[in-house]
Design an enzyme around this catalytic site. Sequence first.
Site, PDB file in Angstrom:
ATOM      1  N   LYS A  83       0.851  -1.184   0.129  1.00 54.19           N
ATOM      2  CA  LYS A  83      -0.068   0.185   0.123  1.00 54.19           C
ATOM      3  C   LYS A  83       0.867   1.309   0.032  1.00 54.19           C
ATOM      4  CE  LYS A  83      -0.416  -0.252   4.941  1.00 54.19           C
ATOM      5  NZ  LYS A  83      -0.981  -0.866   6.259  1.00 54.19           N
ATOM      6  N   ARG A 117     -10.040  -0.060  15.946  1.00 50.88           N
ATOM      7  CA  ARG A 117     -10.105   0.829  14.839  1.00 50.88           C
ATOM      8  C   ARG A 117     -11.375   0.521  13.839  1.00 50.88           C
ATOM      9  NH1 ARG A 117      -4.467   1.362  11.672  1.00 50.88           N
ATOM     10  NH2 ARG A 117      -5.239  -0.781  11.030  1.00 50.88           N
ATOM     11  N   MET A 127      14.397  23.354   2.814  1.00 53.77           N
ATOM     12  CA  MET A 127      13.419  22.508   1.759  1.00 53.77           C
ATOM     13  C   MET A 127      14.242  21.799   0.787  1.00 53.77           C
ATOM     14  SD  MET A 127      10.612  24.255  -0.637  1.00 53.77           S
ATOM     15  CE  MET A 127       9.694  24.820   0.551  1.00 53.77           C
ATOM     16  N   TYR A 153      19.092  28.194   8.865  1.00 52.37           N
ATOM     17  CA  TYR A 153      17.844  28.781   9.416  1.00 52.37           C
ATOM     18  C   TYR A 153      17.900  28.631  10.791  1.00 52.37           C
ATOM     19  CZ  TYR A 153      15.523  29.230   4.670  1.00 52.37           C
ATOM     20  OH  TYR A 153      15.258  29.138   3.521  1.00 52.37           O
TER      21      TYR A 153
HETATM   22  C1  LIG Z   1      -0.301  -1.951   6.961  1.00 57.26           C
HETATM   23  C2  LIG Z   1      -1.013  -3.238   7.260  1.00 57.26           C
HETATM   24  C3  LIG Z   1      -0.205  -4.242   7.378  1.00 57.26           C
HETATM   25  C4  LIG Z   1       1.456  -3.961   7.314  1.00 57.26           C
HETATM   26  O1  LIG Z   1       1.937  -3.706   8.415  1.00 57.26           O
HETATM   27  P1  LIG Z   1       3.518  -3.655   8.677  1.00 57.26           P
HETATM   28  O2  LIG Z   1       3.860  -3.186   9.937  1.00 57.26           O
HETATM   29  O3  LIG Z   1       4.170  -2.874   7.766  1.00 57.26           O
HETATM   30  O4  LIG Z   1       4.172  -5.112   8.525  1.00 57.26           O
HETATM   31  C5  LIG Z   1      -0.540  -5.517   7.756  1.00 57.26           C
HETATM   32  N1  LIG Z   1      -1.935  -5.622   7.992  1.00 57.26           N
HETATM   33  C6  LIG Z   1      -2.680  -4.614   7.782  1.00 57.26           C
HETATM   34  C7  LIG Z   1      -4.349  -4.850   8.049  1.00 57.26           C
HETATM   35  C8  LIG Z   1      -2.404  -3.436   7.520  1.00 57.26           C
HETATM   36  O5  LIG Z   1      -2.979  -2.307   7.393  1.00 57.26           O
END
Ligand SMILES: *Cc1c(COP(=O)(O)O)cnc(C)c1O
Length: 357
Positions: free
Chosen positions: A33, A129, A301, A253
């Site tokens: 993702k 969640r 930046m 800065y």
């Molecule tokens: C993002 C995600 C993962 C991967 O998590 P990592 O800590 O990067 O291994 C696994 N399961 C779900 C449901 C996620 O949203």
Amino acid sequence: MRPARALIDLSALRHNYQLAREIAGARALAVIKADAYGHGAVRVAQALETEADGFAVACIEEALELRQAGIGAPILLLEGFFEAEELALIVEHDIWCVVHSSWQLEAIEKTNVGKPLHIWLKMDSGMHRVGIHPGEYQAAYQRLLATGKTAKIVLMTHFARADELGSVRTDEQVAIFESAREGLTAQVSLRNSPAVMGWPNVPSDWVRPGIMLYGATPFDQPQSVADRLQPVMTLESKVICVRELPAGEPVGYGGAFVADRNMRIGVVAMGYADGYPRQAPTGTPVMIDGQRSQLLGRVSMDMLCVDLTNVPGAGLGSRVELWGKNVLASDVAASAGTIPYQIFCNLKRVPRLYSGA
Ligand SMILES: *Cc1c(COP(=O)(O)O)cnc(C)c1O
């Protein structure tokens, strides 16, 4: 050309994927993702496609990008669909789908999907969640079955604190999950990277490693599997200017750093617009021509400053590794008060150059 770039080592990626699957002794969905945590989802998927059991992404847009690039492997939507209309695309492109809420269940009941769906039914075992409440999980499973619209149902949950090796919470979540799914014989999926690496006794037919694929540790302490990961991304640039600074003179800065002795400063073409964290303070590690040194003053930046005082031979044109095989992204992240996930995802503007395909 501006020398800032991210080198992506695809053979390290494959090593990490194989390690995840070997340790887990399970099938593994490579979590790609958010553009593969900044590494480039299509290139990462192509590099893993022959061996990966499948991929996981956050949403249909990310899945379609992979399908359009010719990725035929299974792809799981970790948040399922956001609108019932997506079900048509999910069916058309043969995409696996998480169901985490009763409204999604209702949408499946009401939609004529045409082809059976491959569903991962998510339980909220304590992260609070998304996910079906443990007390309603069996009923949700039966409802899903009763639709007659599923080819397969995998039971899943997600851990809130698997990165805390001393926490009892992960075992508690496993116990809640196991008791709530009692009697259901379907395959299960519980483990993300920290659970693959640090919780060997958690059952899982399918694991879901993300961050470990990219060679970064999710833990803030030493860990044995972490030592076997190979960093995939090297963020590098070059020294574009050198300054001799007498003691007492400020750098950058806000004059956030003041030379405490006569110093030699290198200016590097890298800044927060590239995704290098602005929060990284003086002292954050960098590697200059293979020698460790440190960041000085505030990150701007497009540029940042590093200490060349004790780096003999370094100067104009010297190669600087901001993170990679020597300076770990997790150390830079810790120094900046964040996690490697975020600094990878923040990568932008710099070209990504791939090797080891
Ligand atoms: C993002 C995600 C993962 C991967 O998590 P990592 O800590 O990067 O291994 C696994 N399961 C779900 C449901 C996620 O949203």
